[in-house]
Design an enzyme around this catalytic site. Structure first.
Site, PDB file in Angstrom:
ATOM      1  N   TRP A 249      17.684   1.576 -24.167  1.00  0.00           N
ATOM      2  CA  TRP A 249      18.827   1.477 -24.029  1.00  0.00           C
ATOM      3  C   TRP A 249      20.137   0.728 -23.930  1.00  0.00           C
ATOM      4  O   TRP A 249      19.434  -0.882 -22.855  1.00  0.00           O
ATOM      5  CB  TRP A 249      19.321   2.462 -22.114  1.00  0.00           C
ATOM      6  CG  TRP A 249      20.070   2.971 -21.917  1.00  0.00           C
ATOM      7  CD1 TRP A 249      21.323   3.813 -22.770  1.00  0.00           C
ATOM      8  CD2 TRP A 249      21.237   2.226 -20.322  1.00  0.00           C
ATOM      9  NE1 TRP A 249      22.773   3.608 -22.444  1.00  0.00           N
ATOM     10  CE2 TRP A 249      23.165   2.905 -20.768  1.00  0.00           C
ATOM     11  CE3 TRP A 249      20.901   2.126 -19.618  1.00  0.00           C
ATOM     12  CZ2 TRP A 249      23.886   2.853 -19.587  1.00  0.00           C
ATOM     13  CZ3 TRP A 249      21.861   1.706 -18.407  1.00  0.00           C
ATOM     14  CH2 TRP A 249      23.431   2.784 -18.594  1.00  0.00           C
TER      15      TRP A 249
ATOM     16  N   ASP B 159      13.080   2.982 -14.548  1.00  0.00           N
ATOM     17  CA  ASP B 159      14.826   3.589 -15.012  1.00  0.00           C
ATOM     18  C   ASP B 159      14.303   5.408 -15.252  1.00  0.00           C
ATOM     19  O   ASP B 159      13.934   5.953 -16.159  1.00  0.00           O
ATOM     20  CB  ASP B 159      15.053   3.360 -16.598  1.00  0.00           C
ATOM     21  CG  ASP B 159      16.380   3.986 -16.190  1.00  0.00           C
ATOM     22  OD1 ASP B 159      17.006   3.133 -17.413  1.00  0.00           O
ATOM     23  OD2 ASP B 159      17.331   4.547 -15.582  1.00  0.00           O
TER      24      ASP B 159
ATOM     25  N   LYS C 168      22.572  14.125 -15.897  1.00  0.00           N
ATOM     26  CA  LYS C 168      21.848  14.518 -16.342  1.00  0.00           C
ATOM     27  C   LYS C 168      21.343  16.071 -15.564  1.00  0.00           C
ATOM     28  O   LYS C 168      22.253  16.913 -16.608  1.00  0.00           O
ATOM     29  CB  LYS C 168      20.888  13.781 -17.965  1.00  0.00           C
ATOM     30  CG  LYS C 168      22.007  13.396 -18.426  1.00  0.00           C
ATOM     31  CD  LYS C 168      22.087  11.880 -18.290  1.00  0.00           C
ATOM     32  CE  LYS C 168      22.352  10.734 -20.166  1.00  0.00           C
ATOM     33  NZ  LYS C 168      22.828   9.669 -18.945  1.00  0.00           N
TER      34      LYS C 168
END
Lengths: 411, 413
Positions: free
Chosen positions: A139, A221, A257
Site C-alpha cells: 500500500w 497491518d 472495509k
C-alpha cells in the site's frame, strides 16, 4: 507586506484519488472504476451494512449518549472488543493481561501511532536509523507513514514474483535473513494490498521462525479481516500464530472495509506486550503521542463497532454482512477467470481466483493499463491492481473483453 | 542501548523494558483523577467542557435536529476527500472570516477539515515546520494552552514566549506584550488566541488588538490564530471573530485553527478546521496540495460524522439561528456563574479582589490560586482544576457555586 509562505511547490496528487477524479470526468457510459478500495454492491453502489443501519438507530434513540470527549486512548469497550476480534476471544495473551490497544483514526491512524511509538522507543530512543521494511509492492501510504514518523530507512522486502504471479517466498525469507537485527517488518495480516497474494500457513511459519531467530519486529497491518475468506478467524490465522510464538508485536486494525465505516475513521492499534507492566508503560507513552496529534479519537464509529461486537445478535448479523461482501468478491473472481478462459485470453489467469481479498494484481503492464484507461474507460492502478468490488454482473463481460483485447493488442 | 536478550520465550525480557511511565496529561489527567474520587461533593473544573446548570453535558438542540435530518438522508459512508467535507470547510471559513470576506471571494484561502482544534494546530505546525523555513520559532503568549508547546515541539518548531498575563492585576499586560513583541525576530510565528484566551480568560480590547496588529506588521511576523471558542466569549459569533477579521483586513496573511468542540458541543466528534490565507488563489492551490501530503500519512482523511452535523447547522438558516441562540445561552450561563461566584466569595467573607473573575471572558477563569492552594482545594475539597489555578467556569453550577466559594475562600484567607 505578505510574510511567510513563499516557495510552496505544487505537490503531485495521490495516485488513487487522481484515478477516481479522472473516472468521474469520463463521459463514456461504459466506464468502469476498478481503482479505489471500497466495497460496491452488484449495482455498483456503496453499501452501508444492514447491521450498521440498525446500530445507528439504536444510538440515535439512546438519550443517555452525548458527544463528550472520549479518553485519550479511546472508547474502552471498542478497544478491547476490537483486539479480541484480531487475537481471538480466548487468546492467552488477552487472558494474561498483556494486550492493550489505542483507538485510532482508521488503519492509517493505527499505523501512524505505532510508527511514532517505535521511532521514539524501539531499538533505543529516537533511533531513526532502524530499518523499516515494507513489502514490494505494498500500500503506497506505508512508505509515507513511516518516513513521516522520522524513520530514515524505509526499504522494500521481496514479496511479489511478477513472473510466476505469486509469492516470492525465497526472496522474502532471504530479506528476513539479511535484514539488520531489530529491523521492523510491516506484514499484511491477510488479503495483501495490492497483490491479493498471502503466504500459506506453512509459509507464515517459516517467516515467523526467521523473525524470531533474528530478533525482528512484527508490525501487522490488518485492514481486511473477514473480507479475505469471509471468515474472521481464518483471516486472523497469521496474527494469532505469531502471538502463540511469543512475539511482542503491533497490529494495526482497520474497520473501514469490514464494517463499511470508511469515513468514520475507525481503527485500533492492538499491542501485545511481554507482560502487563510493560504494557502499562507503553500505553502511557502512546497517550503522549495521541495528545500531540489529535488529543482523543472520534466517538461515532467506535461506538457503532463496540455495540455491534458486544451484542451477540448484532455480532452474528455483522459476520453475516461481512460474508456477503466476501462472497460477492469471490463470485466476481470466479466469473472473471471463467470468462477470460472462455475467451482464450493469452496467459494464465488462475491467479485471479488464487488471490484473495479486495484486490487482484492482474499482471497487466503500464502500457496495457494505459490502454485500458484510454481506449476502454476502465480505470485501474498503473500497477495493474484492480478492485474486484468494481466488477458487477453487468460490467464483467465488458471488462473481460477489454482485458482480452488489451492483452492481444498491447505488449 | 538495546539489551541483547531476546524478547521471545525469555520471561521478563521485553522490547519495552526501557520505556518510562509517562506522567498523566496535565489537563486531561485532571478529569481522570476526578472520576476516581468518591466524594459526593466533588467538582470537576478541569477540562473545558460545557455543563448545564445541573452539571450535565449539554447536547445542543440544533445538533439533535441536524442529526435527525442527516439520519433521514440515508447517506453512504464513503471516504471523504483528504481535505474533508466541502460543505463543512466552506462554511467553516465563512464563519471565521465573515460571509462577504474578500479572502473567500477571491479564493485565496485554503480551509481543510481537521481533527478538532488539536488536529488543526498539529497540521498547522507540521506545515510551518516544513515550509516556513525562514524561522523555526513559535512565540506563545505567557501562559498559553498547555498542549500548544508539545504540539509545536513535536512538529520540530522551537517555542518561545511573549508576556501576556499580568499576575498582579489578573489581567492583560498590554505594555509587557508590546515590549516583548517588538523584540521578536522577523518572520517568526506568533500565536494569538482569537478570543477567550485559554487559560487566563483575558482578551485584549479592540484598541489594543489594533496596536498589536500594527506592531506585528512592523515586525513582519507570521500570525497563527487559535480560535477554539468563537461564540463562547461574548456570546456573539462576529464579535468573537473581530480580531481575526481585523488582522486580515490589515493585510496579514494568517493561518487559523478553529474548533467546534465547545461552541457546538461536538467534543468527541472531533470537528475542526485549518485555514491558510494565501496571497492569491494560485498559491492557495499549491498550499492545499501540500496540506494533503501532510494529512495523508497521519490519518488519510477526516471523520464524517461531526463535520456533517456542523455543516448542516451552518448551512441551514433556522438551525444556524437556533445555534446562535444556544451559543449565546451557554456564554450567558457562564457569565452568570462568574457573577455568582464573586457574590458567594464575598458572602464567605473573602476580602480579596475577585473582580478579574467577572472581567475575564470565555470558559476559563484564571483564579490567581497558587499550586499549593490548588492542591489543597483538590485534596481537602475534591475540587479539581489544573495546577495553574485555571478553572472551567462551565463546570460551575448554581448548585455547586456555594461549595466552590467555600473552598476557594478556605485556601486563600
Amino acid at each position: 507586506f505578505v510574510p511567510g509562505l513563499f516557495n510552496v511547490p505544487q505537490a503531485t496528487p495521490v495516485a488513487v484519488f487522481k484515478l477516481s477524479n479522472d473516472f468521474k470526468e469520463d463521459a463514456n457510459p461504459k466506464k468502469v472504476n476498478l481503482g479505489v478500495g471500497a466495497y460496491r454492491t452488484d449495482e455498483g453502489q456503496p453499501w452501508v451494512l444492514p447491521v450498521v443501519k440498525k446500530v445507528e438507530k439504536i444510538i440515535v434513540a439512546d438519550n443517555s449518549l452525548n458527544h463528550e470527549y472520549l479518553a485519550i486512548l479511546g472508547l474502552p469497550e471498542f478497544r478491547s472488543s476490537a483486539s479480541k476480534i484480531a487475537l481471538g476471544e480466548d487468546s492467552p495473551a488477552i487472558q494474561e493481561n498483556r494486550v492493550g490497544a489505542v483507538q485510532c483514526l482508521g488503519g492509517t491512524g493505527a499505523l501512524k501511532m505505532g510508527a511514532e511509538f517505535l521511532r521514539r522507543w524501539y531499538n533505543g530512543n529516537d533511533n531513526t536509523k532502524t530499518p523499516v521494511y515494507v513489502s514490494a509492492p505494498t500500500w503506497e501510504n506505508h512508505n509515507a507513514v513511516f518516513a513521516n514518523a522520522g524513520f530514515e530507512d524505509v526499504r522494500p522486502y521481496k514479496y511479489w514474483d511478477a513472473e510466476k504471479r505469486g509469492l516470492d517466498l525465497d526472496g522474502f525469507l532471504g530479506d528476513l535473513e539479511s535484514a539488520p537485527k531489530h529491523s521492523i517488518f510491516v506484514l499484511h495480516a491477510c488479503a495483501h494490498n495490492p497483490t491479493g497474494t498471502d503466504p500459506t500457513h506453512v509459509e507464515w511459519m517459516q517467516v515467523a521462525e526467521v523473525m524470531k531467530r533474528r530478533k525482528l519486529f512484527v508490525f501487522f497491518d490488518s485492514a481486511y479481516q473477514g473480507f479475505a475468506s469471509g471468515c474472521l478467524d481464518k483471516d486472523a490465522w497469521a496474527v494469532r500464530y505469531f502471538v502463540t510464538q511469543g512475539f511482542e508485536m503491533f497490529c494495526a486494525q482497520s474497520f473501514s472495509k469490514n464494517f463499511g465505516l470508511y469515513n468514520e475513521r475507525v481503527g485500533n492499534l492492538t499491542i501485545v506486550a511481554r507482560d502487563s507492566d510493560n504494557l502499562k508503560r507503553v500505553l502511557s507513552q502512546m497517550e503522549k503521542i495521541v495528545r500531540v496529534t489529535w488529543s482523543n479519537p472520534p466517538s461515532q464509529g467506535a461506538r457503532l463497532v463496540a455495540i455491534t461486537l458486544n451484542t451477540p445478535e448484532l455480532f452474528a448479523e455483522w459476520k453475516d454482512n461481512v460474508k456477503t461482501m466476501a462472497d460477492r468478491v469471490l463470485l466476481m473472481r470466479a466469473s472473471l477467470q471463467a470468462k477470460l478462459q472462455a475467451l482464450e485470453t493469452p496467459g494464465t489467469w488462475d491467479h485471479i481466483t488464487q488471490q484473495i481479498g479486495m484486490f487482484s494484481f492482474t499482471g497487466l503492464n503500464p502500457k496495457q493499463v494505459e490502454y485500458m484507461i484510454k481506449e476502454r474507460s476502465i480505470y485501474l492502478m498503473a500497477s495493474g491492481r484492480i478492485n474486484m468490488c468494481g466488477l458487477t454482473t453487468k460490467n464483467i463481460d465488458y471488462v473481460a473483453e477489454s482485458i482480452h483485447e488489451t492483452v492481444v493488442n498491447v505488449q | 542501548m538495546i539489551t541483547e536478550c531476546h524478547p521471545c520465550n525469555i520471561s521478563g525480557c521485553s522490547w519495552w523494558s526501557e520505556v518510562q511511565m509517562g506522567p498523566p496529561d496535565p489537563i486531561l489527567g485532571v478529569s481522570e483523577a476526578y472520576k476516581r474520587d468518591t466524594n459526593p461533593k466533588k467538582i470537576n473544573l478541569g477540562v473545558g467542557a460545557y455543563r448545564d446548570d445541573q452539571g450535565k453535558p449539554y447536547v445542543l438542540s440544533c445538533v439533535r435536529k441536524a442529526e435527525a435530518q442527516i439520519a433521514a438522508k440515508k447517506l453512504d459512508k464513503e471516504y471523504l476527500a483528504i481535505g474533508g467535507l466541502g460543505d463543512f470547510t466552506k462554511a467553516c471559513a465563512k464563519l471565521a472570516l465573515g460571509d462577504d470576506n474578500e479572502v473567500i471571494k477571491s479564493g485565496r484561502n485554503i480551509t481543510v477539515q481537521t481533527i478538532s482544534g488539536t488536529g488543526s494546530l498539529r497540521i498547522g505546525a507540521n506545515f510551518l515546520s516544513r515550509f516556513h523555513t525562514e524561522a523555526r520559532d513559535v512565540y506563545l503568549p505567557k501562559p498559553s494552552w498547555g498542549n500548544h508547546t508539545p504540539i509545536f515541539r513535536d512538529a520540530g518548531m522551537q517555542l518561545k514566549a511573549y508576556t501576556y498575563y499580568d499576575p498582579k492585576t489578573c489581567g492583560f499586560d498590554f505594555q509587557g506584550a508590546l515590549n516583548d513583541i517588538s523584540k521578536i525576530p522577523e518572520k517568526s510565528v506568533i500565536m494569538l488566541h482569537a478570543c477567550a484566551h485559554n487559560p487566563t480568560g483575558v482578551d485584549p480590547r479592540p484598541e489594543q488588538w489594533k496596536e498589536i496588529a500594527d506592531l506585528v506588521k512592523k515586525r513582519n511576523l507570521l500570525v497563527f490564530f487559535d480560535m477554539a471558542y468563537q461564540g463562547f466569549a461574548s456570546g456573539d459569533i462576529d464579535r468573537d471573530a473581530w480580531a481575526v477579521r481585523y488582522f486580515i483586513e490589515q493585510g496579514h496573511n494568517i493561518v487559523l485553527s478553529q474548533s467546534f468542540a465547545k461552541n457546538m458541543g461536538l467534543y468527541g466528534e472531533r470537528v475542526g478546521g485549518f485555514t491558510v490565507v494565501c496571497k492569491d488563489a494560485e498559491e492557495a492551490k499549491r498550499v492545499e496540495s501540500q496540506l494533503k501530503i501532510l494529512i495523508r500519512p497521519i490519518y488519510s482523511n477526516p471523520p464524517m460524522n461531526g463535520a456533517r452535523i456542523a455543516a448542516t447547522i451552518l448551512n441551514t438558516p433556522d438551525l444556524y439561528k437556533e445555534w446562535l441562540g444556544e451559543v449565546h445561552g451557554m456564554a450567558n450561563r457562564i457569565i452568570t456563574m462568574r457573577e455568582l461566584l464573586v457574590a458567594n466569595l464575598k458572602k464567605e467573607g473573602s476580602t480579596r479582589n475577585w473582580k478579574h473573575v467577572i472581567d475575564q471572558i470565555g470558559m476559563f477563569c484564571f483564579t490567581g490560586l497558587k499550586p499549593e492552594q490548588v492542591e489543597r482545594l483538590t485534596k481537602e475539597f475534591s475540587i479539581y482544576m489544573t495546577k495553574d489555578g485555571r478553572i472551567s467556569m462551565a463546570g460551575v453550577t448554581s448548585g455547586n457555586v456555594g461549595y466552590l466559594a467555600q473552598g476557594i475562600h478556605a485556601v486563600t484567607k
